[in-house]
Design a protein around this motif. Structure first.
Motif, short mmCIF file in Angstrom:
data_model
loop_
_atom_site.label_atom_id
_atom_site.label_comp_id
_atom_site.label_asym_id
_atom_site.label_seq_id
_atom_site.Cartn_x
_atom_site.Cartn_y
_atom_site.Cartn_z
N LEU A 21 0.82 -1.20 0.00
CA LEU A 21 0.00 0.00 0.00
C LEU A 21 0.86 1.26 0.00
O LEU A 21 0.54 2.24 -0.69
N ALA A 22 1.95 1.25 0.76
CA ALA A 22 2.85 2.40 0.79
C ALA A 22 3.45 2.64 -0.58
O ALA A 22 3.52 3.78 -1.05
N LYS A 23 3.86 1.56 -1.24
CA LYS A 23 4.44 1.69 -2.58
C LYS A 23 3.43 2.26 -3.55
O LYS A 23 3.75 3.12 -4.37
N GLU A 24 2.17 1.79 -3.45
CA GLU A 24 1.11 2.30 -4.33
C GLU A 24 0.89 3.79 -4.09
O GLU A 24 0.55 4.53 -5.02
N ASP A 25 1.07 4.24 -2.84
CA ASP A 25 0.91 5.65 -2.50
C ASP A 25 2.16 6.47 -2.80
O ASP A 25 2.16 7.69 -2.67
N GLY A 26 3.25 5.79 -3.15
CA GLY A 26 4.49 6.47 -3.48
C GLY A 26 5.23 7.02 -2.27
O GLY A 26 5.93 8.03 -2.37
N VAL A 27 5.07 6.36 -1.13
CA VAL A 27 5.77 6.77 0.09
C VAL A 27 6.48 5.57 0.69
O VAL A 27 6.21 4.42 0.32
N SER A 28 7.37 5.85 1.65
CA SER A 28 8.07 4.75 2.31
C SER A 28 7.12 4.05 3.29
O SER A 28 6.11 4.62 3.72
N LEU A 29 7.47 2.84 3.64
CA LEU A 29 6.68 2.10 4.63
C LEU A 29 6.67 2.86 5.94
O LEU A 29 5.63 2.99 6.59
N ASN A 30 7.81 3.40 6.35
CA ASN A 30 7.90 4.16 7.59
C ASN A 30 6.96 5.37 7.56
O ASN A 30 6.24 5.63 8.51
N GLN A 31 6.96 6.09 6.46
CA GLN A 31 6.10 7.27 6.33
C GLN A 31 4.63 6.88 6.37
O GLN A 31 3.80 7.54 6.98
N SER A 32 4.30 5.77 5.73
CA SER A 32 2.92 5.30 5.70
C SER A 32 2.44 4.89 7.09
O SER A 32 1.33 5.24 7.50
N ILE A 33 3.29 4.19 7.83
CA ILE A 33 2.93 3.77 9.19
C ILE A 33 2.81 4.99 10.10
O ILE A 33 1.86 5.09 10.89
N ALA A 34 3.72 5.95 9.97
CA ALA A 34 3.66 7.16 10.79
C ALA A 34 2.36 7.92 10.51
O ALA A 34 1.71 8.42 11.44
N ALA A 35 1.95 8.00 9.25
CA ALA A 35 0.71 8.69 8.90
C ALA A 35 -0.50 7.95 9.47
O ALA A 35 -1.45 8.58 9.95
N ALA A 36 -0.48 6.62 9.41
CA ALA A 36 -1.59 5.83 9.95
C ALA A 36 -1.71 6.01 11.46
O ALA A 36 -2.82 6.16 11.99
N VAL A 37 -0.59 6.03 12.16
CA VAL A 37 -0.60 6.23 13.61
C VAL A 37 -1.11 7.63 13.93
O VAL A 37 -1.95 7.81 14.83
N ALA A 38 -0.65 8.63 13.19
CA ALA A 38 -1.10 10.00 13.42
C ALA A 38 -2.60 10.13 13.18
O ALA A 38 -3.31 10.81 13.94
N GLN A 39 -3.10 9.46 12.15
CA GLN A 39 -4.53 9.49 11.86
C GLN A 39 -5.33 8.87 13.00
O GLN A 39 -6.35 9.40 13.44
N LYS A 40 -4.86 7.75 13.52
CA LYS A 40 -5.54 7.07 14.62
C LYS A 40 -5.53 7.93 15.88
O LYS A 40 -6.55 8.07 16.56
N VAL A 41 -4.38 8.52 16.20
CA VAL A 41 -4.28 9.38 17.37
C VAL A 41 -5.26 10.55 17.25
O VAL A 41 -5.97 10.89 18.20
#
Length: 83
Positions: A21-41
């Motif tokens: 999913l991160a690759k499809e969005d054109g971002v790193s896995l780390n960036q994708s996970i950080a965004a998901a955590v921020a969204q949840k918070v």
């Protein structure tokens, strides 16, 4: 912005899906996970603020006063079949 690291352990299948999913969005896995955590918070904090505001100055005693008005009777049966 300060940054902190956290070792994340997850099933390989979850990591693979997240990486895809991160690759499809054109971002790193780390960036994708950080965004998901921020969204949840953000979602959890927004919900908590909403319920705090909605509760206002309500107190447990207020609920007990309302419940005391309910007659002590068995609940009516509801016919769940639809015709």
């Amino acid at each position: 912005m300060s940054k902190a690291t956290y070792p994340l352990k997850q099933p390989a299948s979850v990591k693979a899906a997240a990486a895809r999913l991160a690759k499809e969005d054109g971002v790193s896995l780390n960036q994708s996970i950080a965004a998901a955590v921020a969204q949840k918070v953000g979602a959890v904090e927004t919900a908590a603020a909403f319920f705090r505001e909605r509760a206002g100055k309500a107190r447990p005693e207020d609920l007990h006063a309302v419940l005391a008005l309910v007659p002590e009777a068995a609940p009516a049966e509801i016919n769940s079949t639809r015709g």
